[in-house]
Design a protein around this motif. Structure first.
Motif, PDB file in Angstrom:
ATOM      1  N   VAL A   1      -4.021  -0.291  10.234  1.00  0.00           N
ATOM      2  CA  VAL A   1      -4.617   0.974  10.658  1.00  0.00           C
ATOM      3  C   VAL A   1      -4.200   1.310  12.090  1.00  0.00           C
TER       4      VAL A   1
ATOM      5  N   GLU B   1      -7.771 -11.560   6.526  1.00  0.00           N
ATOM      6  CA  GLU B   1      -7.932 -10.477   5.557  1.00  0.00           C
ATOM      7  C   GLU B   1      -8.292  -9.156   6.243  1.00  0.00           C
ATOM      8  N   LEU B   2      -9.348  -9.196   7.075  1.00  0.00           N
ATOM      9  CA  LEU B   2      -9.783  -7.963   7.723  1.00  0.00           C
ATOM     10  C   LEU B   2      -8.936  -7.631   8.940  1.00  0.00           C
TER      11      LEU B   2
ATOM     12  N   LEU C   1      -7.458  -2.581  -7.234  1.00  0.00           N
ATOM     13  CA  LEU C   1      -8.078  -3.276  -6.096  1.00  0.00           C
ATOM     14  C   LEU C   1      -9.007  -4.380  -6.603  1.00  0.00           C
ATOM     15  N   ILE C   2      -9.812  -4.053  -7.616  1.00  0.00           N
ATOM     16  CA  ILE C   2     -10.756  -5.036  -8.154  1.00  0.00           C
ATOM     17  C   ILE C   2     -10.004  -6.201  -8.800  1.00  0.00           C
ATOM     18  N   SER C   3      -8.917  -5.909  -9.519  1.00  0.00           N
ATOM     19  CA  SER C   3      -8.231  -7.022 -10.179  1.00  0.00           C
ATOM     20  C   SER C   3      -7.554  -7.936  -9.153  1.00  0.00           C
TER      21      SER C   3
ATOM     22  N   LEU D   1      -6.126  -5.571   7.918  1.00  0.00           N
ATOM     23  CA  LEU D   1      -6.465  -4.150   7.770  1.00  0.00           C
ATOM     24  C   LEU D   1      -6.453  -3.461   9.127  1.00  0.00           C
TER      25      LEU D   1
ATOM     26  N   ILE E   1      -8.393   2.028  -7.686  1.00  0.00           N
ATOM     27  CA  ILE E   1      -9.564   1.212  -7.368  1.00  0.00           C
ATOM     28  C   ILE E   1      -9.715   0.078  -8.388  1.00  0.00           C
ATOM     29  N   ALA E   2      -9.275   0.302  -9.643  1.00  0.00           N
ATOM     30  CA  ALA E   2      -9.331  -0.769 -10.643  1.00  0.00           C
ATOM     31  C   ALA E   2      -8.355  -1.879 -10.257  1.00  0.00           C
TER      32      ALA E   2
ATOM     33  N   LEU F   1      -5.792  -7.184  -2.160  1.00  0.00           N
ATOM     34  CA  LEU F   1      -6.670  -8.133  -1.476  1.00  0.00           C
ATOM     35  C   LEU F   1      -6.375  -9.582  -1.854  1.00  0.00           C
TER      36      LEU F   1
ATOM     37  N   MET G   1      -0.485   3.326   8.636  1.00  0.00           N
ATOM     38  CA  MET G   1      -0.273   2.829   7.291  1.00  0.00           C
ATOM     39  C   MET G   1       1.142   3.146   6.802  1.00  0.00           C
TER      40      MET G   1
ATOM     41  N   LEU H   1      -4.697  -1.442  -2.142  1.00  0.00           N
ATOM     42  CA  LEU H   1      -4.881  -2.513  -1.161  1.00  0.00           C
ATOM     43  C   LEU H   1      -4.863  -3.823  -1.924  1.00  0.00           C
TER      44      LEU H   1
ATOM     45  N   PHE I   1       0.833  -1.201   0.000  1.00  0.00           N
ATOM     46  CA  PHE I   1       0.000   0.000   0.000  1.00  0.00           C
ATOM     47  C   PHE I   1       0.867   1.251   0.000  1.00  0.00           C
TER      48      PHE I   1
END
Lengths: 323, 306
Positions: free
Chosen positions: B246, B238-239, B98-100, B242, B95-96, B37, B250, B35, B29
């Motif tokens: 935090v 996973e969470l 992140l989706i990939s 995060l 954000i793209a 994932l 970061m 991020l 990050f």
């Protein structure tokens, strides 16, 4: 493949075979719309699965849902519409209260904080409170099932239309300005905090509506339907569809909700293909399916295609003779 | 009292695994503003590879661990070349990307959960969606008893390994040319490029290192809890990862370290005082931290430049 040919050539047979899927598509369209409201104003929030849960649990508890040990709220039997309104109001209230501190955050921090809210709500409250069945799910004896599908689609069409009209108003322009550059927007005299809050609360209300309507498609609601995965799914629909126009996230939701059904013939490797398609879409259209062309603000080719058809249709009408 | 100390020790064990896992999140990050994932699925695959080497192919545990870490590193290359670099070339928004990475995570979980006896991937995994355990006697399970406390040697090793790795990494980032290159790219990739830093190589190496760390965290998790399934990444870390980054701040390595132990100890304290499901506590802590101090315990306060 049979799924697609049937959808295209025998839509009514398809509809009778896949009524609940049709309902689900409508609910997903509403959820996509709910996250679009915040994305359009430049905020990456992932709290909508939580608001969806608030809407779903309120609408089931208040219409006489039962836990494994008896009625969730003894003696309460409100009509569905009233229960939904209560759920939406509650979601709006919660959104306002958590929005006050959280909306100051930006980018991925906002995303993580809202995700934290959703999961804290689920693990902290829903799984522990007696009224929500302590994670055992709630029975919903008053499910509307297939008769609930028409209201879902009606809500989607009406709200999508309203959202589209909203983009042309002062509020819509303020959201776009905040998305492009928050500091510049503030310098123009736009009340950034207020417009962000409006988008967040409206998004929460639409998500609660979707949650309530969706919950009544089945006899059982389960907290596993309102997880991190659900929040991410909404984000995927919106990004795949593109956030420049209202229609983008809705088309994204429809396509990606149908996709697993279309891919049923790939059987075990359905999720693998699903993942490959997702990567391919963001690779070839990183800004989503429906975008504006860079620099001009005009709609991109996909939407221009539609405008072209509309123009040529209009030009076929008899023109008034020149004087 | 003894129970309390035991629980706190468990919190430190598990916290060090969270820290190791969170490190990869925070490194990537910090560099790309993305991020990743798919990180939690590298964690899962590290555990799966080591398990199958030990249980199916009878490789000694101490050899299987480095092989699992190497597999994780290779997966880091896959993430970079499949999910991140092609999008970077096209100037896609974070954000793209992140989706990939989510797409890649879906693929990895689905591949493992579909691997059954007789399928093409049976050499890697043959238990589908089920949970498995290391076969008894094939992994280190020596236990020390000290003042009435149970101290499994493997868990102690976990803490030592984590602390050592963190120290090495913090040193590399702060003092060596490689670390300076990473920090330069994190600050401003374009300027770093102009100054002769090979940005793509820095990003690739960072992904390999953070994925190797995730795989190690997965192996240690599998060893400590003796629970391996296609879902351990998604459900367990996973969470929480995060929450760790935090809490710590970061992009800060010592912060991640502290964040991991904080989360582990918070969960232990919750078990001790409430005796209930501990998952909510991480999210509540995360939420409160973001509101009170968005930059985390050790993060830098940054303001947006105009």
């Amino acid at each position: 493949m049979a799924f697609l040919t049937q959808l295209l050539f025998h839509p009514f047979t398809w509809y009778h075979a896949h009524q609940l899927l049709a309902g689900q598509i409508g609910v997903d369209g509403l959820l996509a719309l709910s996250i679009w409201l915040t994305l359009y104003s430049g905020q990456l929030t992932l709290a909508n699965a939580g608001f969806m849960a608030i809407g779903a649990y309120s609408s089931v508890i208040l219409t006489g849902g039962t836990t494994s040990t008896g009625p969730a709220a003894a003696g309460v039997h409100l009509p569905l519409a009233v229960a939904m309104l209560v759920g939406i109001a509650l979601a709006a209230l919660v959104a306002f209260v958590i929005g006050l501190p959280v909306l100051r955050l930006k980018g991925v921090f906002l995303a993580i904080a809202t995700l934290g809210f959703g999961e804290a709500l689920r693990y902290g409250l829903i799984l522990n409170l007696g009224i929500t069945g302590k994670g055992q799910g709630l029975n919903n004896p008053h499910a509307t099932l297939t008769s609930g599908i028409t209201p879902i689609w009606l809500a989607l069409v009406v709200l999508a239309f309203l959202a589209w009209r909203l983009t042309g108003t002062k509020t819509g322009h303020a959201w776009a300005a905040i998305r492009e550059d928050q500091l510049a927007a503030a310098a123009q005299g736009i009340d950034v905090a207020r417009y962000k809050m409006v988008a967040f609360v409206l998004g929460a209300m639409v998500a609660a509506l979707a949650g309530g309507l969706g919950a009544h498609l089945s006899f059982l609601i389960d907290s596993n339907d309102y997880t991190f995965t659900q929040a991410i799914a909404m984000l995927i629909w919106a990004v795949v569809g593109g956030i420049a126009f209202v229609i983008g996230p809705i088309v994204g939701a429809v396509l990606l909700t149908i996709l697993p059904e279309v891919l049923r013939f790939t059987q075990d490797y359905r999720q693998v293909i699903n993942g490959i398609i997702l990567i391919a879409i963001v690779l070839f259209r990183p800004d989503g399916l429906f975008t504006r062309r860079k620099g001009t603000g005009n709609p991109s080719r996909l939407l221009r295609g539609w405008a072209f058809i509309r123009r040529s249709w209009a030009s076929r009408r008899p023109q008034p003779a020149p004087p | 009292m003894r129970n309390t100390i035991q629980q706190l020790l468990n919190g430190i064990f598990i916290g060090s695994i969270y820290a190791l896992f969170g490190l990869g999140y925070t490194l990537v990050f910090g560099l790309l503003d993305v991020l990743n994932l798919a990180h939690s699925e590298v964690f899962m695959l590290g555990a799966v590879v080591t398990y199958s080497l030990v249980a199916l192919h009878h490789v000694p545990f101490l050899l299987a661990v480095p092989l699992g870490i190497v597999a994780g590193g290779l997966l880091g290359l896959v993430i970079e070349f499949v999910a991140l670099r092609p999008l970077r070339r096209r100037g896609a928004p974070p954000i793209a990307a992140l989706i990939s990475t989510i797409g890649l995570a879906l693929i990895l979980v689905a591949l493992i959960e579909q691997a059954k006896r007789g399928s093409a991937l049976a050499w890697l995994w043959r238990d589908g969606a089920n949970d498995v355990q290391f076969p008894a006697g094939k992994v280190p399970d020596r236990i020390w008893h000290l003042a009435g406390l149970t101290l499994p040697v493997d868990k102690l090793a976990i803490v030592v390994i984590t602390v050592a790795l963190m120290a090495v990494l913090a040193y590399v980032m702060a003092k060596t040319p490689a670390g300076r290159a990473v920090r330069a790219v994190a600050e401003n990739p374009r300027a770093a490029q102009l100054l002769g830093v090979n940005v793509d190589r820095v990003i690739t190496i960072t992904l390999v290192v953070s994925s190797a760390l995730a795989a190690l965290a997965g192996i240690l998790f599998a060893l400590a809890l003796n629970d391996i399934s296609p879902y351990i990444g998604r459900d367990q870390v996973e969470l929480r990862g995060l929450a760790v980054i935090v809490l710590g701040g970061m992009g800060s390595i010592p912060g991640t370290f502290i964040g991991g132990f904080t989360l582990g100890l918070l969960e232990s304290v919750t078990i001790l005082t409430l005796g209930t499901d501990v998952r909510a506590v991480g999210f509540v802590a995360l939420f409160v931290m973001l509101i009170l101090r968005p930059s985390g315990l050790l993060g830098r306060q940054t303001s947006e430049r105009v």
